[in-house]
Enzyme design. Structure first.
Site, PDB file in Angstrom:
ATOM      1  N   THR A   1     -55.166  -7.111  -8.850  1.00 32.42           N
ATOM      2  CA  THR A   1     -56.417  -7.646  -9.667  1.00 32.42           C
ATOM      3  C   THR A   1     -56.267  -7.388 -11.097  1.00 32.42           C
ATOM      4  OG1 THR A   1     -57.921  -6.309  -9.079  1.00 32.42           O
ATOM      5  CG2 THR A   1     -57.822  -8.187  -7.826  1.00 32.42           C
TER       6      THR A   1
ATOM      7  N   ASN B   1     -58.858  -6.153 -13.571  1.00 31.09           N
ATOM      8  CA  ASN B   1     -60.245  -5.782 -13.466  1.00 31.09           C
ATOM      9  C   ASN B   1     -60.671  -5.947 -15.191  1.00 31.09           C
ATOM     10  OD1 ASN B   1     -60.964  -3.821 -11.283  1.00 31.09           O
ATOM     11  ND2 ASN B   1     -58.651  -3.680 -11.705  1.00 31.09           N
TER      12      ASN B   1
ATOM     13  N   GLU C   1     -63.182  -8.758 -10.849  1.00 30.60           N
ATOM     14  CA  GLU C   1     -61.724  -8.671 -10.633  1.00 30.60           C
ATOM     15  C   GLU C   1     -61.337 -10.101 -10.475  1.00 30.60           C
ATOM     16  OE1 GLU C   1     -61.294  -4.728  -8.248  1.00 30.60           O
ATOM     17  OE2 GLU C   1     -62.807  -6.037  -7.099  1.00 30.60           O
TER      18      GLU C   1
END
Length: 133
Positions: free
Chosen positions: A24, A26, A73
């Site tokens: 992901t 962030n 995320e």
């Protein structure tokens, strides 16, 4: 909720997502952003102008208990690259489900697989209906 657009800068995270097959980005976002905790189908525009389909989680990550801060995320579907320090533009297309606590990492990973399929379907449906309009 649909149609909300915001920007966030990619910051370093805990790197847990990549270990379970869901890396992901962030995002550090505006503190006053009001999006409920949950999973969303999104489109993300990269600084290059490339548009990616994405699955976004907004929440406190109760399964991994790695902190009390709200996290945003974004898992970019089919993307592999370094986005640290870059600003991404996120458009929420659809709400998928609320935040949940799972019995462990494997249960979380299995749910993320189901979520990814749901996100792909919703984005495909949205693309199909917008082409008709």
């Amino acid at each position: 909720m649909n149609g909300i657009v915001f920007e966030g800068t990619v910051v370093d995270g805990d790197h847990l997502g990549r270990t379970i097959g869901f890396p992901t980005a962030n995002l550090q976002t505006a503190k006053d952003m009001e999006i409920p905790a949950g999973v969303f189908a999104c489109r993300v525009v990269l600084p290059s102008g490339t548009v990616c389909q994405a699955m976004m989680n907004v929440g406190y990550r109760p399964t991994v208990n790695l902190g009390k801060d709200l996290r945003v995320e974004v898992h970019l579907l089919g993307f592999d690259g370094d986005l640290y320090g870059q600003t991404l533009r996120v458009e929420i297309v659809d709400f998928v489900r609320g935040e949940q606590k799972f019995d462990g990492i494997e249960a979380l990973r299995a749910q993320l697989c189901r979520d990814r399929l749901a996100v792909q379907k919703r984005l495909e449906m949205k693309n199909h209906t917008s082409k008709k309009a």
